[in-house]
Design an enzyme around this catalytic site. Structure first.
Site, mmCIF file in Angstrom:
data_model
loop_
_atom_site.group_PDB
_atom_site.id
_atom_site.type_symbol
_atom_site.label_atom_id
_atom_site.label_comp_id
_atom_site.label_asym_id
_atom_site.label_seq_id
_atom_site.Cartn_x
_atom_site.Cartn_y
_atom_site.Cartn_z
ATOM 1 N N TYR A 168 8.184 6.801 22.372
ATOM 2 C CA TYR A 168 9.189 6.046 21.652
ATOM 3 C C TYR A 168 8.786 4.832 22.192
ATOM 4 C CZ TYR A 168 12.314 8.268 18.441
ATOM 5 O OH TYR A 168 12.607 8.748 17.292
ATOM 6 N N GLU A 175 10.487 1.719 20.097
ATOM 7 C CA GLU A 175 11.192 0.845 19.430
ATOM 8 C C GLU A 175 11.158 -0.701 19.740
ATOM 9 O OE1 GLU A 175 14.921 2.329 18.133
ATOM 10 O OE2 GLU A 175 14.281 3.916 16.950
ATOM 11 N N ASP A 188 -1.213 -7.863 -1.874
ATOM 12 C CA ASP A 188 -1.481 -6.348 -1.208
ATOM 13 C C ASP A 188 -3.236 -6.172 -1.444
ATOM 14 O OD1 ASP A 188 -1.662 -3.663 -0.943
ATOM 15 O OD2 ASP A 188 -0.168 -3.189 -2.276
ATOM 16 N N THR A 239 -3.148 -1.429 3.613
ATOM 17 C CA THR A 239 -3.159 -0.270 4.540
ATOM 18 C C THR A 239 -4.538 -0.397 5.356
ATOM 19 O OG1 THR A 239 -4.554 0.638 2.520
ATOM 20 C CG2 THR A 239 -2.061 1.386 2.732
ATOM 21 N N LYS A 251 -8.554 2.479 3.804
ATOM 22 C CA LYS A 251 -9.324 2.583 2.940
ATOM 23 C C LYS A 251 -10.604 1.823 3.403
ATOM 24 C CE LYS A 251 -5.498 2.784 -0.450
ATOM 25 N NZ LYS A 251 -4.341 2.163 0.110
ATOM 26 N N ARG A 304 -4.539 6.403 8.586
ATOM 27 C CA ARG A 304 -3.578 6.349 7.765
ATOM 28 C C ARG A 304 -2.480 5.427 8.360
ATOM 29 N NH1 ARG A 304 -3.436 8.156 2.946
ATOM 30 N NH2 ARG A 304 -5.590 9.173 3.470
HETATM 31 N N1 DSN Z 1 -2.527 5.647 -3.341
HETATM 32 C C1 DSN Z 1 -3.676 4.664 -3.252
HETATM 33 C C2 DSN Z 1 -4.788 4.923 -3.923
HETATM 34 O O1 DSN Z 1 -5.218 5.910 -3.948
HETATM 35 O O2 DSN Z 1 -5.270 3.716 -4.364
HETATM 36 C C3 DSN Z 1 -3.001 3.333 -3.309
HETATM 37 O O3 DSN Z 1 -1.909 3.067 -1.931
#
Ligand code: DSN
Length: 435
Positions: free
Chosen positions: A51, A53, A211, A237, A240, A246
């Site tokens: 933990y 925080e 984003d 994110t 990707k 993730r």
């Molecule tokens: N769900 C994602 C995608 O597949 O593009 C976007 O966050």
């Protein structure tokens, strides 16, 4: 997975099957990738037990700047965890040239939530990309927090070019005077002009949020205009094109740093996922290498080659092609015949090719059926595939399309796909250990 195998055979079986699926199938989902063994080790480590925080720093009252010497956690025993989080923060800042990085968001959606709260108030107007034109749920869908807490005004793509029309976006901004303009996409294959968006935001005195989840890796490698100089806050994110675990992350200018930190914790989250933060640090180290830049270049070369070959096979691509890692096939309307996005996704699955249905701009089908298929090259490029293989992948997809009503043929393609994938081994040692 020897412990799992012994203790929990049912779960082991599911996980082992997933390992095999990833290795034997062609992964064409534009938002997915395969992490390195180092990233996998960090994600599967004892750091999951801790933990933490708070932050590995506190804001100095004297300078109003982050001070790593000021202890900022609500739990003891964080001295090593702090080191891992500091590495992730400093590397993220270095990759993108950011003034501030918060690496704690559990996901892109949570990064977006904290980012919006940091600069606007519930009820304010957000001008953002329509989901069916390539946007994201958290950019304003009524079923997401974004659509229920904020007043959303969407912009779309031009009907002719299927690309952003910056004059039209400016016109809408001048009409509605949003407090925040948001760009970034899940299914937009073209480059985005962040400088143009900044100009529009300045004209209407709006904050500007980007984003960059899909294209973060391309930006890290300098292959797409960076939003750093233009956006007030950037969310992403990490799993990707960036090829980390993730999770989510926020980058921002110093002036928003305190608000961003506050809105991640305690604003929208509790304890950070320290194993995932360590895995982010490991992935960010990889993103700083010359090999990573070469990898990102190859993603684009592969996407261009795949798009070109699909076009030659008479597939209709949204906007006519791609500048990035992804493309959208428009399969046509119901009246024109042929499979819907949903049907084609199922047929590709049967042939060992993983992709997802997607709406195309001005789609006449419902989102759950959709008229498009989205394809991306980050995962196959990680496996080492190049232009030659993209031509073969286009041929597989074309064969699935022609034979979409012929189950036997789809099964025959699956065998070919499996053979094709075996030439580009993935997690081979893991598979061997778990035979
Ligand atoms: N769900 C994602 C995608 O597949 O593009 C976007 O966050």
């Amino acid at each position: 997975m020897k412990f799992l195998k012994k203790q929990d055979p049912e779960l082991y079986a599911a996980m082992h099957s997933e390992l095999k699926r990833q290795s034997e199938n062609l992964e064409m989902i534009a938002s997915e990738n395969f992490v390195s063994r180092a990233v996998l080790e960090a994600a599967g480590s004892v750091l999951t037990n801790k933990y933490a925080e708070g932050y590995p720093y506190r804001w100095s009252k004297k300078t109003d700047k982050i001070n790593y010497k000021l202890y900022g956690r609500y739990y003891g025993g964080c001295e090593f965890i702090d080191e891992a989080e500091k590495l992730a923060i400093e590397r993220a800042k270095e990759i993108f040239g950011a003034e501030h990085a918060n690496v704690q968001p559990h996901s892109g959606s949570q990064a977006n939530m904290a980012a919006y709260f940091a600069i606007i108030n519930p009820g304010d107007t957000i001008l953002s990309l329509e989901l069916s034109h390539g946007g994201h749920l958290t950019h304003g869908h009524p079923l997401s927090f974004s659509g229920s807490l904020f007043n959303i005004v969407p912009y779309g793509v031009n009907k002719e070019t299927e690309q952003f029309d910056y004059d039209e976006i400016r016109k809408i901004a001048l009409e509605v005077k949003p407090q925040m303009i948001l760009t970034g996409a899940s299914a937009y294959p073209r480059k985005i002009d962040f400088a143009k968006f900044r100009e529009i935001a300045d004209e209407v005195n709006a904050k500007f949020v980007v984003d960059m989840a899909h294209i973060a890796g391309l930006i890290a490698a300098g292959l797409h205009q960076s939003p750093i100089a233009y956006a007030d806050i950037i969310t992403t994110t990490t799993h990707k094109t960036l090829r980390g675990p993730r999770g989510g992350m926020i980058l921002c200018k110093e002036e928003y740093a305190k608000a961003v930190d506050r809105w991640v914790f305690p604003g929208t989250q509790g304890g950070p996922l320290m194993h995932i933060i360590a895995a982010k640090a490991a992935a960010f180290k990889e993103a700083l290498t010359p090999e990573f830049k070469e990898y990102q270049k190859q993603i684009i070369i592969n996407a261009t080659s795949l798009a070109q070959t699909l076009s030659e096979k008479d597939f209709n691509l949204v906007s006519g092609g791609t500048d990035t890692h992804l493309m959208l096939i428009n399969l046509g309307t119901e009246e024109e015949g042929g499979p819907s996005g949903k049907k084609m996704e199922g047929c590709l699955d049967k042939a060992g090719i993983t992709a997802n249905k997607n709406t195309v701009p001005f789609d006449t089908r419902k989102p759950f059926v959709a008229s498009g298929i989205r394809l991306g090259t980050p995962a196959v490029t990680t496996r080492g595939m190049k232009e030659e293989q993209m031509k073969q992948i286009a041929e597989f997809i074309s064969q699935v399309h022609i034979n979409y009503q012929d189950e036997e043929k789809l099964f025959a393609i699956k065998k070919e796909v499996r053979e094709f994938c075996s030439q580009f081994p993935l997690y081979a040692d893991l598979l061997n250990e778990n035979k």
